[in-house]
Design an enzyme around this catalytic site. Structure first.
Site, PDB file in Angstrom:
ATOM      1  N   LYS A 192       0.878  -1.182   0.000  1.00  0.00           N
ATOM      2  CA  LYS A 192       0.000   0.000   0.000  1.00  0.00           C
ATOM      3  C   LYS A 192       0.909   1.224   0.000  1.00  0.00           C
ATOM      4  O   LYS A 192       1.387   1.647   1.036  1.00  0.00           O
ATOM      5  CB  LYS A 192      -0.896  -0.018   1.247  1.00  0.00           C
ATOM      6  N   GLY A 245       6.442   5.070   8.626  1.00  0.00           N
ATOM      7  CA  GLY A 245       5.614   6.275   8.655  1.00  0.00           C
ATOM      8  C   GLY A 245       5.663   6.935  10.023  1.00  0.00           C
ATOM      9  O   GLY A 245       6.626   6.758  10.786  1.00  0.00           O
ATOM     10  N   SER A 246       4.609   7.659  10.331  1.00  0.00           N
ATOM     11  CA  SER A 246       4.592   8.451  11.558  1.00  0.00           C
ATOM     12  C   SER A 246       4.329   7.579  12.789  1.00  0.00           C
ATOM     13  O   SER A 246       3.792   6.472  12.672  1.00  0.00           O
ATOM     14  CB  SER A 246       3.506   9.517  11.449  1.00  0.00           C
ATOM     15  N   GLY A 250       1.791   4.498  13.252  1.00  0.00           N
ATOM     16  CA  GLY A 250       2.438   3.254  13.704  1.00  0.00           C
ATOM     17  C   GLY A 250       1.698   2.630  14.881  1.00  0.00           C
ATOM     18  O   GLY A 250       1.557   1.404  14.972  1.00  0.00           O
ATOM     19  N   GLU A 267       9.095   1.244  11.291  1.00  0.00           N
ATOM     20  CA  GLU A 267      10.131   2.279  11.124  1.00  0.00           C
ATOM     21  C   GLU A 267       9.427   3.613  11.297  1.00  0.00           C
ATOM     22  O   GLU A 267       8.726   4.069  10.395  1.00  0.00           O
ATOM     23  CB  GLU A 267      10.751   2.218   9.724  1.00  0.00           C
ATOM     24  N   CYS A 301      13.263  10.024   7.740  1.00  0.00           N
ATOM     25  CA  CYS A 301      13.072   9.712   9.171  1.00  0.00           C
ATOM     26  C   CYS A 301      14.399   9.756   9.908  1.00  0.00           C
ATOM     27  O   CYS A 301      14.453  10.135  11.073  1.00  0.00           O
ATOM     28  CB  CYS A 301      12.359   8.377   9.351  1.00  0.00           C
ATOM     29  N   GLU A 401       9.543  15.659  15.875  1.00  0.00           N
ATOM     30  CA  GLU A 401       9.993  15.461  14.496  1.00  0.00           C
ATOM     31  C   GLU A 401       9.274  16.473  13.592  1.00  0.00           C
ATOM     32  O   GLU A 401       8.044  16.555  13.609  1.00  0.00           O
ATOM     33  CB  GLU A 401       9.668  14.047  14.030  1.00  0.00           C
TER      34      GLU A 401
HETATM   35  P1  ADP Z   1       2.043  11.051   6.993  1.00  0.00           P
HETATM   36  O1  ADP Z   1       1.201  11.614   8.093  1.00  0.00           O
HETATM   37  O2  ADP Z   1       3.352  11.703   6.890  1.00  0.00           O
HETATM   38  O3  ADP Z   1       1.373  10.911   5.662  1.00  0.00           O
HETATM   39  P2  ADP Z   1       1.523   8.361   7.803  1.00  0.00           P
HETATM   40  O4  ADP Z   1       2.269   7.607   8.828  1.00  0.00           O
HETATM   41  O5  ADP Z   1       0.124   8.718   8.119  1.00  0.00           O
HETATM   42  O6  ADP Z   1       2.419   9.601   7.470  1.00  0.00           O
HETATM   43  O7  ADP Z   1       1.529   7.572   6.423  1.00  0.00           O
HETATM   44  C1  ADP Z   1       2.407   6.525   6.108  1.00  0.00           C
HETATM   45  C2  ADP Z   1       1.638   5.441   5.383  1.00  0.00           C
HETATM   46  O8  ADP Z   1       0.669   4.911   6.270  1.00  0.00           O
HETATM   47  C3  ADP Z   1       0.865   5.914   4.157  1.00  0.00           C
HETATM   48  O9  ADP Z   1       0.923   4.904   3.151  1.00  0.00           O
HETATM   49  C4  ADP Z   1      -0.546   6.058   4.681  1.00  0.00           C
HETATM   50  O10 ADP Z   1      -1.540   5.945   3.687  1.00  0.00           O
HETATM   51  C5  ADP Z   1      -0.598   4.872   5.628  1.00  0.00           C
HETATM   52  N1  ADP Z   1      -1.652   4.943   6.648  1.00  0.00           N
HETATM   53  C6  ADP Z   1      -2.240   6.039   7.187  1.00  0.00           C
HETATM   54  N2  ADP Z   1      -3.163   5.688   8.099  1.00  0.00           N
HETATM   55  C7  ADP Z   1      -3.185   4.338   8.154  1.00  0.00           C
HETATM   56  C8  ADP Z   1      -3.922   3.370   8.902  1.00  0.00           C
HETATM   57  N3  ADP Z   1      -4.841   3.732   9.795  1.00  0.00           N
HETATM   58  N4  ADP Z   1      -3.650   2.065   8.689  1.00  0.00           N
HETATM   59  C9  ADP Z   1      -2.710   1.680   7.805  1.00  0.00           C
HETATM   60  N5  ADP Z   1      -1.996   2.535   7.065  1.00  0.00           N
HETATM   61  C10 ADP Z   1      -2.219   3.858   7.224  1.00  0.00           C
END
Ligand code: ADP
Length: 497
Positions: A192, A245-246, A250, A267, A301, A401
């Site tokens: 994804k 991601g964030s 996470g 990560e 990151c 961050e």
């Molecule tokens: P940012 O806020 O910088 O976009 P995210 O951590 O939200 O960072 O995004 C990283 C990835 O996680 C993206 O592919 C995003 O679509 C996905 N993502 C966001 N929310 C969810 C969720 N609830 N479950 C799984 N994946 C998610």
């Protein structure tokens, strides 16, 4: 740049897009629309304009992808000889290398990073495929000395379907970093990508297919995190989730995985310090810090986002970095500037908010601090290379961050204070050390809490070196041989005779 890159750049400048970009979901070896026909747009951060659209998966599409990956795992991929899996990955590396120019232009366009940086990403993706191609037939178990009458050994078995949730800062490199070891180990994958950067993970599907990867082994379901991402990480047939991601997302991913007892590699964020001691080589350190925070406009990151500097060299070093930062020139990613765009308007506003609040608290701005508006940046999302000087330890510029081109400087008077400053946040991802003294370097390496530490070259490393964080920076390690372990379960077999 090559002739092919020049042609693609000209095509984009003339038409506002590129011909032949993938736009559908890739499930079980087929290109398909989302079942309800939903699409989303992807924007060029350097201009703020839409240049392509893509299918956005819903839960139903994600379910199909996981079913396809599950079937491919049980019926094909786990039964495929390990050396054959390696051959396919190795061929994919060759094909990706042959198509590097097109990948690099699309990656630069979608993410906003300069062409040269995108070239580096594609090259490291090729290396990762080659590295794990070579690993596929070297995944070995142990034997255990039970003594006379028993024979006991273990095998490392692929866990099954793996989910890969990808961020927007390194779209292809992060995809391959997770998918290559998973496939090498015999797992199948559902990816994804981030909604801001959907394209190169789709292009990779064609590369893998041409390399001989069976249908269903690699699937891509673009879409939002809330819909497609959440459906994927909540799916009971997913056996491992690799998420980059964030921290906030996470936590959601880990909670979802917990319900199914699914293992995770996370990560997450970072606020990585670079410790510069009084005896460091000032020129080399300034150059190292400059790129530690301004490469990819700080959207990494593991960016070196804090400079922990000895008071004796504070002024001299910061002045040197400011001088170098002044030479960074922003521009459209396809004009290959040495300083790229911020990936989205939301991220740009978030960065500006940090600096506005810091100004109001009286924090000194050594350089930058503003959104950029010039002929080169047009309507793109750019933020000036920014250095915030002498920031107190408890300030949000030190603790949070920012994920942008903002360096926070912390001044210290001793090695003990340097260690305290380095460890003062909730993150523990990476750390850099600049000193000529091997003993100080070793003391700091021991004392700093981080997943990876580099000395006198902040970005030293490669696919061979494990990567990941401690505390709120995450769980588990990607890259290196260690990453393979995330995708394998140990089975012990003991015989009595
Ligand atoms: P940012 O806020 O910088 O976009 P995210 O951590 O939200 O960072 O995004 C990283 C990835 O996680 C993206 O592919 C995003 O679509 C996905 N993502 C966001 N929310 C969810 C969720 N609830 N479950 C799984 N994946 C998610």
């Amino acid at each position: 740049m090559s002739q092919q890159i020049d042609q693609l750049v000209a095509e984009y400048k003339n038409t506002g897009s590129l011909k032949g970009l993938p736009s559908k979901l890739y499930i079980d070896g087929n290109w398909s629309d989302a079942h309800n026909g939903q699409t989303m747009d992807t924007l060029d951060p350097s201009s703020g304009k839409v240049f392509a659209s893509f299918s956005a998966a819903q839960k139903k599409d994600v379910d199909l992808a996981v079913e396809a990956a599950s079937s491919a795992f049980h019926n094909v991929w786990k039964l495929t000889k390990a050396s054959r899996r390696g051959e396919i990955l190795s061929r994919a590396a060759d094909l990706l290398e042959q198509q590097a120019d097109r990948f690099c232009v699309v990656e630069a366009l979608d993410s906003g990073k300069p062409l040269a940086e995108a070239q580096g990403d594609i090259a490291s993706s090729v290396s990762a495929l080659r590295y794990y191609a070579g690993c596929a037939d070297k995944i070995q178990g142990d034997s255990f000395p039970l003594g006379e009458g028993n024979y006991s050994f273990s095998t490392l078995e692929a866990v099954g379907v793996t989910a890969h949730i990808i961020p927007w800062n390194y779209p292809l490199a992060t995809t391959i970093r997770g998918v290559a070891p998973a496939l090498a180990a015999g797992c199948t994958a559902v990816v994804k990508p981030a909604e801001q950067t959907p394209l190169t993970a789709l292009m990779l599907a064609e590369v893998l297919r041409s390399a001989g990867l069976p249908d269903g082994v690699y699937n891509v379901v673009n879409g939002t995190g809330a819909e497609a991402g959440s459906a994927l990480v909540n799916h009971p047939k997913v056996q491992h989730v690799t998420f980059t991601g964030s921290v906030d997302t996470g936590v959601l991913v880990m909670q979802a995985a917990a319900r199914n007892i699914t293992s995770v590699t996370l990560e997450l964020g970072g606020k990585s310090p670079i410790v510069a001691l009084a005896d460091c080589d000032i020129e080399k350190t300034a150059e190292g810090v400059l790129w530690a925070i301004f490469y990819n406009a700080g959207q990494i990151c593991s960016a070196g986002s804090r400079l922990v500097v000895s008071r004796e060299i504070h002024r001299q070093l910061v002045d040197k970095i400011v001088e170098k930062a002044a030479a960074l020139k922003p521009g459209h990613s396809l004009d290959n500037p040495n300083f790229g765009a911020i990936n989205s308007k939301a991220q740009l506003d978030k960065i500006a908010g940090f600096i506005d609040r810091a100004r109001a608290r009286g924090i000194k701005v050594a350089c930058g601090g503003n959104k950029m508006h010039s002929a080169e940046t047009a309507d793109g999302w750019f933020f000036e290379p920014t250095i915030m000087d002498d920031v107190p330890m408890d300030d949000e510029l030190v603790q949070e961050e920012i994920f942008g081109p903002v360096l926070s400087v912390q001044v210290v008077d001793s090695l003990e204070q340097a260690i305290e400053a380095a460890n003062c946040t909730q993150f523990a991802l990476a750390a850099g050390i600049y000193t000529q003294n091997i003993s100080s370097a070793m003391q700091l390496s021991r004392a700093i809490d981080a997943g990876q530490i580099t000395v006198n070259d902040y970005w030293a490393g490669g696919i061979e070196v494990p990567f990941g964080g401690n505390r709120r920076s995450g769980i588990g390690r990607e890259k290196g041989l260690q990453a393979l372990r995330s995708y394998c379960a140990t089975k012990s077999i003991t015989l009595a005779f």
